[in-house]
Scaffold this active site. Structure first.
Site, PDB file in Angstrom:
ATOM      1  N   VAL A 195      -6.957   2.011  -8.252  1.00  0.00           N
ATOM      2  CA  VAL A 195      -7.399   3.681  -8.807  1.00  0.00           C
ATOM      3  C   VAL A 195      -6.951   3.366 -10.191  1.00  0.00           C
ATOM      4  O   VAL A 195      -6.577   3.110 -11.088  1.00  0.00           O
ATOM      5  CB  VAL A 195      -5.799   4.502  -8.763  1.00  0.00           C
ATOM      6  CG1 VAL A 195      -6.370   5.502  -9.075  1.00  0.00           C
ATOM      7  CG2 VAL A 195      -5.812   4.253  -6.871  1.00  0.00           C
TER       8      VAL A 195
ATOM      9  N   ASP B  29       1.412   5.795   6.616  1.00  0.00           N
ATOM     10  CA  ASP B  29       2.070   5.314   5.587  1.00  0.00           C
ATOM     11  C   ASP B  29       2.552   6.226   4.210  1.00  0.00           C
ATOM     12  O   ASP B  29       2.431   5.874   2.912  1.00  0.00           O
ATOM     13  CB  ASP B  29       0.789   4.356   5.025  1.00  0.00           C
ATOM     14  CG  ASP B  29       1.200   3.175   3.687  1.00  0.00           C
ATOM     15  OD1 ASP B  29       3.200   2.750   4.059  1.00  0.00           O
ATOM     16  OD2 ASP B  29       0.776   2.706   3.007  1.00  0.00           O
TER      17      ASP B  29
END
Length: 454
Positions: A24, A132
């Site tokens: 990211v 998750d």
């Protein structure tokens, strides 16, 4: 990769995160002139069909609904050389980073938990299971613990199932047959926060997310994940076989109701857990309201801090007072070995009783001072409440010790009686300093946040 332009408009600025299936970057959208977050595949895995599929799955899952607690998807680009998701840029730190440096109070844990439960409920009601959820995938904007926004990130492992109605009370949702589905028997996710059914390769549903949320909140309340072992194998065994320690064993000031809520989240059998995140949200909200209600009932006016000084200075002064007491106790033990060692001219019997009085005050007071030094020195969460509970003990020992100046009566005369009220006032000074340190800052202690003074 920094400085590259993706899809003709997104200029990569700085790497801000990295995981198993993506990197990211903060980036600038040249077309709209705004800062964004761009997630892309690692350079060596750019052409992996499986990771491309998962990136597309994440884009679909995160854009399938809009909620303040989920990072908004602005764009998804699927081109031969550019597979990226463009998210809103979220200022702040991850919950994992905050856990390393901050101990959460009960109110902070509830505030964050309510936001997370509401976001998960919105996802589940649209048939999306995160799978998750962990501190690394939760972003806290500035002020999140009180009034800021909490965001759930990374839907890369999300699974699509039939939508869950907002009033559903559970039951296994059937697999929707989407390409995002993962075959039963495949272990996918982060082991430390997996539910027992995930570890056993069973099909997962929304209650697996509820389990992970309960585990995240348990870690916020206690500072530890109760199932983490020395190896992944031992962690898996703990999750499957061990029950988490009672919450109040790890956090004595946590409400019993919070312990009940979290242990219900962490049941091994999903049928015994909360059957919806909405139901969990209701219990968290009720507990939060119950903690605030006494303040509304008993305090019609805002409680004012008696001494408004910087929190760090208040803590430093408090610690200096404790150190000063320890020095005085040490001098007493060194210079006065037993009854009769000091001569006041008032009679041996009076000297004996004065020595015994001061010896007890110094002995027990030493233990109290060492405890307070560690609690305030290490900024232990809920210190304010603990000090409030033991204030009368501190007052008793300090009141007894205020007779210590009489040991100097023979040398200083009547002037010693000026020191006695000064020592007697010290415990009230400590009370004021603790109040300033743990109230004015917004309350690193649930004690003052529920309207209790220290």
């Amino acid at each position: 990769m920094q400085g590259e332009v993706k899809a003709g408009r997104y200029e990569l600025m700085k790497e801000i995160g990295r995981g198993g299936m993506g990197v990211v970057y903060s980036a600038r959208d040249s077309r709209l002139g705004r800062k964004v977050a761009v997630k892309l595949l690692p350079r060596d895995l750019t052409h992996s069909p499986e990771l491309q599929r998962r990136l597309a799955q994440e884009a679909r899952a995160a854009s399938a609904f809009t909620h303040p607690g989920v990072a908004t998807v602005y764009d998804y680009v699927d081109e031969p050389e550019d597979n990226i998701i463009v998210y809103e840029y979220v200022e702040g730190v991850t919950l994992r980073e905050r856990l390393r440096s901050h101990r959460f109070t009960t109110e902070e844990t509830l505030d964050i938990g309510m936001q997370l439960a509401d976001a998960l409920a919105a996802a589940h009601e649209r048939g999306i299971i995160h799978r998750d959820l962990k501190p690394e995938n939760i972003m806290l904007s500035p002020g999140s613990a009180r009034s800021g926004q909490v965001k759930i990130l990374d839907f890369g492992l999300a699974k699509f199932r039939h939508p869950l109605s907002s009033t559903s009370q559970g039951g296994d949702a059937s697999t929707a047959g989407s390409p995002a589905s993962t075959a039963a028997g495949t272990l996918i996710g982060t082991v430390n926060y997996m539910s027992p059914e995930q570890l056993e390769g069973e099909p997962v549903d929304h209650r697996s997310d509820n389990y992970a949320l309960g585990l995240v909140l348990y870690e916020m309340a206690t500072g530890i994940n109760p199932f983490v072992g020395k190896t992944p194998t031992s962690t898996i065994a703990n999750i499957l076989k061990q029950e988490p320690p009672p919450l109040q064993q790890r956090n004595p000031v946590a409400p019993a109701e919070l312990g009940r809520i979290l242990h219900k989240c962490l049941r091994k059998r999903r049928e015994e857990r909360y059957q919806s995140a909405r139901e969990l949200h209701v219990d968290l909200s009720n507990l939060r309201r119950d903690l605030v209600e006494p303040v509304r009932q008993t305090h019609s006016l805002e409680v004012r801090v008696p001494l408004e000084i910087p929190r760090a200075l208040a803590r430093t002064l408090f610690l200096l007072i404790q150190a000063g007491y320890l020095v005085m106790y040490g001098i007493f033990f060194v210079l006065h070995k037993g009854p009769g060692a000091a001569r006041f001219g008032w009679g041996v019997e009076l000297e004996r009783w004065l020595f015994i009085w001061l010896f007890l005050a110094a002995s027990f007071g030493t233990a109290v001072r060492l405890y307070l030094l560690s609690a305030v020195g290490f900024d232990y969460y809920d210190t304010g409440r603990l000090f409030r509970q033991m204030f009368f003990i501190v007052l008793a020992f300090d009141g007894a010790w205020s007779a210590a100046p009489l040991l100097l009566y023979q040398k200083l005369g009547l002037i010693v009686f000026l020191f006695i009220p000064a020592l007697a006032y010290l415990p009230f000074s400590q009370r004021t300093l603790v109040f300033s340190a743990y109230f004015a800052s917004g309350g690193r202690t649930s004690g003052v946040k529920t309207g209790s003074s220290v």
